[in-house]
Design an enzyme around this catalytic site. Structure first.
Site, PDB file in Angstrom:
ATOM      1  N   THR A 106       0.753  -1.276  -0.019  1.00  0.00           N
ATOM      2  CA  THR A 106       0.069   0.031  -0.125  1.00  0.00           C
ATOM      3  C   THR A 106       0.897   1.286   0.052  1.00  0.00           C
ATOM      4  OG1 THR A 106      -1.751  -1.253   1.107  1.00  0.00           O
ATOM      5  CG2 THR A 106      -1.807   1.370   1.340  1.00  0.00           C
ATOM      6  N   SER A 125       2.666  -7.748  -0.621  1.00  0.00           N
ATOM      7  CA  SER A 125       3.122  -8.609   0.349  1.00  0.00           C
ATOM      8  C   SER A 125       2.719  -9.987   0.534  1.00  0.00           C
ATOM      9  CB  SER A 125       3.244  -8.050   1.798  1.00  0.00           C
ATOM     10  OG  SER A 125       1.888  -7.922   2.403  1.00  0.00           O
ATOM     11  N   THR A 161       1.289  -4.830   4.136  1.00  0.00           N
ATOM     12  CA  THR A 161       1.097  -5.260   5.401  1.00  0.00           C
ATOM     13  C   THR A 161       0.419  -6.603   5.853  1.00  0.00           C
ATOM     14  OG1 THR A 161      -1.052  -4.065   5.770  1.00  0.00           O
ATOM     15  CG2 THR A 161       0.734  -2.762   6.159  1.00  0.00           C
TER      16      THR A 161
END
Length: 325
Positions: free
Chosen positions: A11, A52, A84
């Site tokens: 992000t 991720s 995240t």
């Protein structure tokens, strides 16, 4: 004072939903107010520009190798920016093999840069300060978010959208960044690092399954698991319980591969000998399951896979979980 910053995806690197291109590490750091005033010289490098959720064990170990090289070349600390979704797992993986006193700090963002209240710049600024701080030396891999410093060993993503999503249930943050000053209040236990160099074929072959136990679970999902995987992590109820009818199947698997017992609750330890009914922690340990201690299921899976890739046998694995769990 120099800090290496390794930029992945996530992000923090997504300018807006309409654009496909990702921000580079240089573009991310250029948008951080006050970064130049820290006096820290940044060596910014772009690594794996992927979400991720698409990272692999091998890619994370490659990032750790780059971070180690940066420290060997004189960096006082390293910052990694990434998504995240898997941050709690990648941080723990990095922590298991990180051999340096220099801090390895992971951070990211919950809001895209174009959104109101984007948190990426503040997180990067705090992460750089922690990576450059002598107070953080020897703490291993850390997650810095929302001006809090968390140990990779304890940190969890606890909310799907909140900018305060990262927390350490049962332990709390190790420290805080206050008015630009890094205040470390606690120290997480450190262990001898595992070898960072793994044969890629052995790492790929060391597949570990995760089974979350649910109400009326008959274990049918475990059928054939012994042929496709080399290890299993069980996320049991509460303190480490499963339905009584599931216990024999888990015991049978434990005779063929390492099976680690953890709790699905997200906080606290499994027990060892408080309950003794079929499917209790005592019963499961007697059937050969390994006590995962305080490790949550996701981190237990990371540790088990690294141990298997390193050639550890069942006794070595049990000892490792006794020390690190």
């Amino acid at each position: 004072m120099s800090v290496a910053l390794l930029a992945l995806g996530g992000t923090i690197s997504v300018p807006d939903r309409a654009r496909g291109a990702r921000l580079s590490g240089t573009e991310i750091t250029a948008a951080v107010p006050g970064l130049a005033g820290t006096g820290v010289v940044l060596d910014v490098r772009d690594v794996h520009a992927v979400p991720s959720g698409s990272l692999t064990f091998a890619q994370v170990l490659d990032v750790v190798a780059l971070a180690s090289r940066a420290v060997a070349e004189g960096a006082e600390g390293v910052v990694v920016t990434q998504g995240t979704d898997t941050l709690e797992e990648t941080a723990f993986l990095a922590d298991l093999v990180w051999p340096h006193e220099a801090p390895l700090v992971l951070t990211g963002a919950m809001r895209q840069p174009a959104m109101a209240g984007a948190d990426g710049p503040a997180n990067v600024l705090a992460a750089v300060r922690v990576a450059a701080s002598r107070a953080a030396r020897g703490a291993g891999a850390l997650v810095v978010f929302n001006d809090e410093v968390h140990a990779a060993r304890w940190v969890r993503k606890t909310h799907s959208t909140s900018t305060a999503t990262f927390a350490s249930p049962g332990a709390g943050p190790l420290g805080h960044v206050v008015e630009g000053r890094v205040r470390m209040l606690l120290a997480a236990p450190r262990h001898e690092p595992l070898p960072a160099a793994f044969d890629r074929e052995r790492l790929e072959a060391a597949r570990v399954a995760l089974h979350v136990v649910t109400l009326d679970d008959d274990g049918e999902q475990l059928e054939g698991l012994g042929t496709a995987y080399r290890g299993l992590v069980v996320a049991g109820f509460g303190v480490g319980h499963v339905p009584g009818g599931l216990a024999p199947r888990l015991g049978e698997l434990a005779g063929r591969m390492p099976v680690v017992l953890t709790s699905r609750t997200g906080s606290g330890s499994v027990l060892r000998e408080t309950y003794c009914a079929p499917g209790s922690e005592t019963d499961l340990r007697q059937r050969g399951l390994i006590d995962g201690g305080f490790l949550d299921p996701y981190k237990a899976r990371v540790l088990l896979r690294l141990l298997l890739a390193g050639g550890a046998g069942r006794e070595e694995i049990a000892e490792a979980f006794a020390r690190r769990g």
